[in-house]
Motif scaffolding. Structure first.
Motif, mmCIF file in Angstrom:
data_model
loop_
_atom_site.group_PDB
_atom_site.id
_atom_site.type_symbol
_atom_site.label_atom_id
_atom_site.label_comp_id
_atom_site.label_asym_id
_atom_site.label_seq_id
_atom_site.Cartn_x
_atom_site.Cartn_y
_atom_site.Cartn_z
ATOM 1 N N UNK A 1 31.494 41.991 41.947
ATOM 2 C CA UNK A 1 31.992 41.552 43.243
ATOM 3 C C UNK A 1 33.165 40.577 43.136
ATOM 4 N N UNK A 2 33.729 40.442 41.936
ATOM 5 C CA UNK A 2 35.048 39.858 41.807
ATOM 6 C C UNK A 2 35.166 38.370 41.570
ATOM 7 N N UNK A 3 34.086 37.660 41.270
ATOM 8 C CA UNK A 3 34.181 36.202 41.126
ATOM 9 C C UNK A 3 35.169 35.798 40.034
ATOM 10 N N UNK A 4 35.088 36.441 38.873
ATOM 11 C CA UNK A 4 35.972 36.082 37.760
ATOM 12 C C UNK A 4 37.405 36.543 38.027
ATOM 13 N N UNK A 5 37.567 37.749 38.564
ATOM 14 C CA UNK A 5 38.902 38.257 38.865
ATOM 15 C C UNK A 5 39.608 37.362 39.872
ATOM 16 N N UNK A 6 38.890 36.931 40.888
ATOM 17 C CA UNK A 6 39.483 36.073 41.912
ATOM 18 C C UNK A 6 39.833 34.707 41.336
ATOM 19 N N UNK A 7 38.980 34.161 40.480
ATOM 20 C CA UNK A 7 39.303 32.877 39.847
ATOM 21 C C UNK A 7 40.581 33.000 39.025
ATOM 22 N N UNK A 8 40.727 34.084 38.274
ATOM 23 C CA UNK A 8 41.940 34.280 37.479
ATOM 24 C C UNK A 8 43.168 34.372 38.377
ATOM 25 N N UNK A 9 43.064 35.107 39.477
ATOM 26 C CA UNK A 9 44.195 35.229 40.397
ATOM 27 C C UNK A 9 44.563 33.872 40.991
ATOM 28 N N UNK A 10 43.572 33.071 41.312
ATOM 29 C CA UNK A 10 43.836 31.733 41.849
ATOM 30 C C UNK A 10 44.546 30.853 40.821
#
Length: 208
Positions: free
Chosen positions: A52-61
């Motif tokens: 559900x994207x927690x790590x991907x979103x942190x990287x994008x941030x």
């Protein structure tokens, strides 16, 4: 335990809540991802098995241009919703793919995988995603540790590996292992309470 069939049906059941409580919607970023990538220069990144994207979103941030890939359409739908709330749409893309079969048309500066289980043995999966790292890039593996001395594991056979098994994948001169460790941490899950996770963390730099 025998090997699960970690195919699409399994992951759709896993990521689809049995009710409307949003079971998987509040996940926080894995602290290993933060610790092992915060010193890296941002570039392109792949989260292989992004859920559900927690790590991907942190990287994008944190200024990475991120591709999140997962076999579950349900998980990706939640991930895209979260990214839209961030908002990070211009820095992220989502790919529905079976990582046991997917042949991406690019490689990335950073490839991370966080407790991902495809429908192939775990070490074969790690070999596959290692090929998706550009020369000069980084591979980060966070997985469930197989510890024969700890008694029966709730992880099925083939889904957990040892630190030595992973590091032996990167003995060639064009890889350098920068992190190789085991760790135990406690997390709290709404449906299980406090849970102890035995983890293996490997970060490797690719030279060519």
């Amino acid at each position: 335990m025998t090997m699960h069939d970690f195919g699409k049906d399994y992951w759709e059941r896993h990521w689809t809540p049995a009710d409307d409580t949003g079971k998987h919607r509040g996940a926080s970023v894995n602290p290993y991802i933060v610790h092992e990538t915060r010193h890296l220069k941002p570039g392109t990144a792949l989260d292989a098995g992004c859920g559900t994207g927690a790590e991907a979103i942190w990287l994008a941030r944190n200024s990475w241009r991120v591709t999140g890939a997962d076999i579950s359409r349900s998980a990706l739908s939640v991930a895209a919703e979260h990214a839209g709330e961030a908002p990070l749409k211009d820095q992220m893309s989502w790919v529905e793919a079976d990582l046991a079969l997917w042949e991406p048309n690019q490689r990335w500066d950073l490839v991370v995988t966080n407790y991902a289980h495809p429908a192939i043995p775990q070490l074969d999966f790690y070999r596959r995603i290692a090929d998706w790292v550009v020369p000069g890039g980084t591979l980060l593996i966070v997985g469930h540790l197989h510890d024969p001395g700890a008694g029966a594991s709730h992880h099925p056979r083939g889904a957990s590996v040892t630190l030595r098994e992973i590091t032996e994948l990167f003995t060639s001169p064009w890889w350098e292992i920068e992190t190789a460790r085991e760790n135990t941490r406690l997390i709290t899950r709404p449906d299980e309470g406090a849970v102890s996770l035995n983890d293996v963390i490997v970060r490797a730099h690719r030279y060519r």
